[in-house]
Design a protein around this motif. Structure first.
Motif, PDB file in Angstrom:
ATOM      1  N   ILE A 116       0.825  -1.208   0.000  1.00 10.58           N
ATOM      2  CA  ILE A 116       0.000   0.000   0.000  1.00 10.58           C
ATOM      3  C   ILE A 116       0.859   1.258   0.000  1.00 10.58           C
ATOM      4  O   ILE A 116       0.591   2.208  -0.725  1.00 10.58           O
ATOM      5  CB  ILE A 116      -0.943  -0.004   1.228  1.00 10.58           C
ATOM      6  CG1 ILE A 116      -2.031  -1.066   1.032  1.00 10.58           C
ATOM      7  CG2 ILE A 116      -1.580   1.361   1.434  1.00 10.58           C
ATOM      8  CD1 ILE A 116      -2.971  -0.783  -0.118  1.00 10.58           C
ATOM      9  N   ARG A 117       1.923   1.275   0.799  1.00  6.74           N
ATOM     10  CA  ARG A 117       2.764   2.466   0.916  1.00  6.74           C
ATOM     11  C   ARG A 117       4.042   2.276   0.106  1.00  6.74           C
ATOM     12  O   ARG A 117       4.931   1.526   0.514  1.00  6.74           O
ATOM     13  CB  ARG A 117       3.117   2.717   2.389  1.00  6.74           C
ATOM     14  CG  ARG A 117       1.934   3.157   3.234  1.00  6.74           C
ATOM     15  CD  ARG A 117       1.463   4.522   2.802  1.00  6.74           C
ATOM     16  NE  ARG A 117       0.267   4.941   3.518  1.00  6.74           N
ATOM     17  CZ  ARG A 117      -0.456   5.988   3.188  1.00  6.74           C
ATOM     18  NH1 ARG A 117      -0.130   6.701   2.151  1.00  6.74           N
ATOM     19  NH2 ARG A 117      -1.536   6.303   3.892  1.00  6.74           N
ATOM     20  N   PRO A 172      -6.855   6.344  -2.372  1.00 10.40           N
ATOM     21  CA  PRO A 172      -5.460   6.688  -2.592  1.00 10.40           C
ATOM     22  C   PRO A 172      -5.010   7.829  -1.705  1.00 10.40           C
ATOM     23  O   PRO A 172      -5.684   8.842  -1.569  1.00 10.40           O
ATOM     24  CB  PRO A 172      -5.440   7.112  -4.070  1.00 10.40           C
ATOM     25  CG  PRO A 172      -6.614   6.436  -4.672  1.00 10.40           C
ATOM     26  CD  PRO A 172      -7.644   6.399  -3.582  1.00 10.40           C
ATOM     27  N   THR A 176      -0.349  -4.608   3.518  1.00 10.55           N
ATOM     28  CA  THR A 176      -0.683  -3.384   4.229  1.00 10.55           C
ATOM     29  C   THR A 176      -0.314  -3.430   5.702  1.00 10.55           C
ATOM     30  O   THR A 176      -0.289  -4.498   6.317  1.00 10.55           O
ATOM     31  CB  THR A 176      -2.201  -3.109   4.094  1.00 10.55           C
ATOM     32  OG1 THR A 176      -2.561  -1.982   4.882  1.00 10.55           O
ATOM     33  CG2 THR A 176      -3.015  -4.302   4.566  1.00 10.55           C
ATOM     34  N   THR A 222       0.957   4.853  -4.552  1.00 13.43           N
ATOM     35  CA  THR A 222       0.562   3.856  -3.571  1.00 13.43           C
ATOM     36  C   THR A 222       0.126   2.588  -4.306  1.00 13.43           C
ATOM     37  O   THR A 222      -0.087   2.589  -5.527  1.00 13.43           O
ATOM     38  CB  THR A 222      -0.608   4.358  -2.717  1.00 13.43           C
ATOM     39  OG1 THR A 222      -1.779   4.451  -3.545  1.00 13.43           O
ATOM     40  CG2 THR A 222      -0.302   5.711  -2.104  1.00 13.43           C
TER      41      THR A 222
END
Length: 278
Positions: free
Chosen positions: A57-58, A158, A88, A63
């Motif tokens: 996710i990051r 997002p 995540t 992303t």
């Protein structure tokens, strides 16, 4: 067919651990690429067309959700869309949002038992695809529906940070301050026809002028009224009342013409549902 996967994870140790665990639990799986940022994930996935994408996710650049959105917009309609697994560190609220939308997820640090369960789900879905021989477009349409729901989930869109669900919205932007040299142009938002991402800037287009502001579309969006300005592509937000016509092509994309302007804008398949006859 031999299943293939792409891993997108910006922490090398976590990426290596995930690849090692996949090799142990799913030896038939071929890791086609291992990248460390969202832009590379999109480029490699489009080039290699893996069966599965594990998206952190990051990540720098984009992303994992933005990368998935880009894939849904740019994926060829005649190729099977990859199964998506988000990796995540989000809190339980956001994890529940992922689960509710039938997109699989793994929580860092990834536990072996959870990964094994994820692999079983992926293997079942891949086997179902082969048995049904469903058109590639059907899989893409299903993925677009899932992503559309996921991107609209509170706290899971997002750029959303963990624990931001229900956070107060920033105040509406009334005036854009566009600097050029020593001059600052004050542009009323009420005059803006559309905003378009342009590298590290955003183009601000009115009926007779355009400006560049050093602000990302991700930062700008929460300050706009979503009923007035429609996001029609990951890099394009248009004033709904400025759209004259919307024409859909065979791939599912929609081409927009604006009142009083000659250019034609493109709305992606992810946002095509906004344009339906009444």
């Amino acid at each position: 067919m031999t299943p293939t996967a792409l891993i997108a994870e910006d922490e090398p140790l976590l990426a290596a651990a995930l690849q090692a665990d996949l090799a142990s639990l799913w030896p038939e799986l071929v890791i086609a690429a291992n990248v460390g940022d969202g832009l590379s994930a999109v480029a490699q996935a489009l080039a290699l067309r893996p069966s599965v994408c594990f998206l952190d996710i990051r990540m720098p650049g984009q992303t994992g959700l933005e990368a998935a959105q880009a894939l849904a917009e740019d994926w060829p309609a005649d190729a099977p869309f990859p199964l998506l697994v988000f990796v995540t560190a989000y809190d339980q609220y956001a994890v529940s949002a992922f689960e509710a939308q039938a997109v699989d997820y793994l929580v860092k640090p990834v536990e072996t038992a959870r990964l094994a369960a994820c692999i079983k789900r992926l293997q079942t879905r891949l086997a179902d695809r082969r048995a049904e021989a469903a058109p590639a477009a059907a899989g893409l349409a299903s993925a677009i529906d899932q992503l559309r729901a996921l991107l609209s989930a509170p706290g899971a869109g997002p750029g959303a940070a963990p624990g931001t669900a229900g956070a107060a919205s920033p105040p509406r932007l009334e005036v854009i301050q566009a600097g050029v040299g020593n001059t600052v142009h004050l542009v009323p938002v009420a005059e803006v026809l559309y905003f378009e991402a342009a590298d590290k800037y955003v183009r601000v287009v009115t009926a007779d002028r355009e400006h560049l502001i050093r602000l990302s579309l991700r930062e700008l969006l929460p300050q706009l009224d979503a009923q007035v300005f429609w996001q029609v592509h990951r890099g394009l937000v248009v004033r709904a009342s400025a759209i004259a016509t919307a024409v859909r092509d065979e791939s599912g994309k929609v081409f927009l013409s604006l009142r009083g302007r000659n250019e034609r804008l493109t709305a992606s398949r992810l946002y095509a549902h906004l344009f339906k006859g009444m």
